[in-house]
Write a protein that holds these residues in place. Structure first.
Motif, mmCIF file in Angstrom:
data_model
loop_
_atom_site.group_PDB
_atom_site.id
_atom_site.type_symbol
_atom_site.label_atom_id
_atom_site.label_comp_id
_atom_site.label_asym_id
_atom_site.label_seq_id
_atom_site.Cartn_x
_atom_site.Cartn_y
_atom_site.Cartn_z
ATOM 1 N N PHE A 181 12.035 -152.603 140.425
ATOM 2 C CA PHE A 181 12.700 -153.568 139.556
ATOM 3 C C PHE A 181 13.651 -154.438 140.377
ATOM 4 O O PHE A 181 13.731 -155.660 140.166
ATOM 5 C CB PHE A 181 13.471 -152.852 138.447
ATOM 6 N N ASP A 182 14.368 -153.819 141.307
ATOM 7 C CA ASP A 182 15.264 -154.582 142.177
ATOM 8 C C ASP A 182 14.470 -155.604 143.003
ATOM 9 O O ASP A 182 14.869 -156.768 143.139
ATOM 10 C CB ASP A 182 16.019 -153.649 143.118
ATOM 11 N N LEU B 163 13.168 -158.501 140.779
ATOM 12 C CA LEU B 163 14.248 -159.423 140.416
ATOM 13 C C LEU B 163 14.656 -160.268 141.616
ATOM 14 O O LEU B 163 14.898 -161.472 141.485
ATOM 15 C CB LEU B 163 15.450 -158.636 139.885
ATOM 16 N N GLU C 39 20.759 -155.020 142.959
ATOM 17 C CA GLU C 39 20.780 -153.829 142.107
ATOM 18 C C GLU C 39 22.023 -153.832 141.207
ATOM 19 O O GLU C 39 21.944 -153.518 140.021
ATOM 20 C CB GLU C 39 20.770 -152.570 142.961
ATOM 21 N N LYS D 138 21.442 -156.187 138.426
ATOM 22 C CA LYS D 138 20.510 -155.603 137.449
ATOM 23 C C LYS D 138 21.246 -154.649 136.519
ATOM 24 O O LYS D 138 21.050 -154.679 135.301
ATOM 25 C CB LYS D 138 19.395 -154.863 138.187
ATOM 26 N N SER E 225 22.667 -154.497 131.928
ATOM 27 C CA SER E 225 22.563 -153.468 130.900
ATOM 28 C C SER E 225 23.650 -153.644 129.844
ATOM 29 O O SER E 225 23.517 -153.161 128.718
ATOM 30 C CB SER E 225 22.679 -152.068 131.526
ATOM 31 N N LEU F 274 15.337 -161.004 133.860
ATOM 32 C CA LEU F 274 14.975 -159.644 134.222
ATOM 33 C C LEU F 274 13.728 -159.198 133.470
ATOM 34 O O LEU F 274 12.812 -158.598 134.051
ATOM 35 C CB LEU F 274 16.142 -158.702 133.923
ATOM 36 N N SER G 38 16.616 -145.588 135.365
ATOM 37 C CA SER G 38 15.950 -146.833 134.971
ATOM 38 C C SER G 38 15.678 -146.910 133.474
ATOM 39 O O SER G 38 15.315 -147.984 132.966
ATOM 40 C CB SER G 38 14.641 -147.002 135.749
ATOM 41 N N VAL H 155 17.695 -149.683 131.672
ATOM 42 C CA VAL H 155 17.405 -151.112 131.794
ATOM 43 C C VAL H 155 16.954 -151.630 130.426
ATOM 44 O O VAL H 155 16.016 -151.081 129.833
ATOM 45 C CB VAL H 155 16.308 -151.354 132.854
#
Length: 418
Positions: free
Chosen positions: A222-223, A226, A307, A310, A314, A339, A377, A380
């Motif tokens: 995911f990092d 993104l 990170e 990201k 949240s 995201l 995760s 997220v």
């Protein structure tokens, strides 16, 4: 005194747990009174000292001269496991580095317990490597070699989502059909498991595991996604050469967005290639900033900043990403929509794997009583919202997202080694 423990060596964080005198699993304090330790090593060049966990990150962030290694677990089962990295005058193989970190976990656990830990159940993802059983088996063998090399005499393995189920089962009062969703730093694993107070007493739980499946997608992916969609374009990704005939090479941007590949950029040949790219580029100033970033060895710090952004999403709909590079800065706005778009393919792979898990179990989404979320995760928004939509009628159970696997592994270790 010989002790048995559960070891959750994670891509992002690690834990060790054991059962107390009352048979209740407890996480050990591994770093400054905390029960989790980031799976990070920093080789300090100034004092030739190896730092671990938060201390490793702190040394790096404060600008100490050295080499940071993170996402150590990601190399298992890949061609990178045979590679080495130079730390001053010494060359370390990646398997040796895994061993150094695991050995430090063992030492800290033994200090906390005042005894020798010689038996351990290690967590493992359902798949280290997708759709490649040979590489997957090699990954487990590599991890076992690293663990045994640190003095553990008895070593066994348990799927990480099954360990999470064992932890959850301590609180159930009736039979439930649970889907365990374990989204870690490097992998996403799913299991359909029957749980109940009566089943919890059984030594053999094989028949209660209706299906398992996994996919090699996790928080570090995911990092990277993104970074590739929102940050790397600020350094030239997606732009063309001056003649407009082709795009700039993607490979260095991919490496700069991937923790365990960043060290490969820190060499003279990469810098020569990038300077050649700059001379051909329509936007050479962007490539020049990337060159400065690599010259200053800021790659890991950049991915760490992504990170952090990201994680900020949240709790907020938008965050402003700013990262200094000498007298300039990378700056771009990041939103939940960005995201979500960046993770679209990953979310689709997760959904497909969940569907396959249910298919293997011979059930539908409506048959799931409990949706158990573990792993960082799962927090997220793009992931959590979609999971909730897939199972609207199931009870949502949020475990100790960083500790439930370790707790379950401790229970399994007690069953296996006494």
């Amino acid at each position: 005194m010989s002790l048995v423990c559960g070891l959750d060596f994670g891509t992002s964080n690690s834990t060790i747990a054991r059962l107390d005198t009352n048979g209740v699993p407890q996480l050990l304090k591994l770093e400054d009174g905390r029960q989790t330790i980031p799976s990070v090593i920093f080789f300090g060049f100034e004092d030739d000292t190896i730092h671990f966990g938060r201390k490793a990150v702190a040394e790096y962030v404060t600008g100490a001269d050295g080499r940071l290694m993170r996402s150590l677990k990601s190399v298992l089962g890949t061609a990178l496991i045979g590679d080495s990295t130079r730390v001053k005058a010494r060359s370390y193989g990646f398997l040796d580095i895994l061993g150094i970190f695991i050995g430090e976990l063992k030492r800290r656990a033994e200090s906390e317990l005042d005894g020798q830990v010689d038996s351990v159940v290690c967590g493992r993802p359902v798949h280290f490597v997708d759709e490649d059983p040979v590489a997957d088996r090699a990954a487990q063998d590599q991890l076992e070699s690293a663990v045994r090399g640190q003095g553990f005499r008895h070593v066994d393995f348990q799927f990480e989502p099954i360990a999470a189920a064992l932890d959850y089962e301590r609180q159930v009062t009736a039979e439930r059909l649970a889907l365990i969703v374990d989204l870690g730093g490097g992998t996403s694993d799913f299991s359909v498991v029957r749980v109940s107070p009566e089943r919890a007493k059984s030594m053999d739980r094989g028949g209660d595991i209706l299906a398992t499946a996994g996919v090699h997608v996790g928080g570090t992916d995911f990092d990277r996604l993104l970074s590739m969609t929102r940050v790397m374009p600020e350094l030239g990704l997606g732009t063309k050469t001056r003649d407009g005939k082709r795009h700039l090479p993607v490979a260095p941007y991919y490496d700069l967005s991937t923790w365990h590949r960043i060290n490969r950029l820190y060499n003279a040949q990469t810098l020569r290639d990038l300077r050649g790219t700059s001379r051909e580029a329509q936007a050479p100033e962007r490539v020049d900033m990337m060159i400065e970033l690599i010259e200053d060895r800021l790659g890991h710090r950049l991915v760490g900043a992504v990170e952090t952004a990201k994680i900020a999403l949240s709790d907020a709909d938008t965050t402003n990403f700013v990262f200094p590079v000498r007298d300039q800065q990378i700056e771009t706005e990041l939103t939940i929509e960005h995201l979500t778009a960046a993770l679209h393919s990953s979310v689709s792979r997760i959904e497909d794997t969940i569907a396959e898990t249910l298919k293997r179990a011979g059930i539908g989404a409506g048959d799931i009583d409990s949706l158990i979320l573990t792993g960082g995760s799962t927090q997220v928004p793009a992931i959590a919202g979609r999971l909730r939509a897939l199972f609207p009628d199931a009870d949502l159970v949020r475990t100790d997202v960083l500790g439930s696997v370790g707790l379950g592994l401790a229970m399994d270790a007690k069953r296996k080694f006494g």
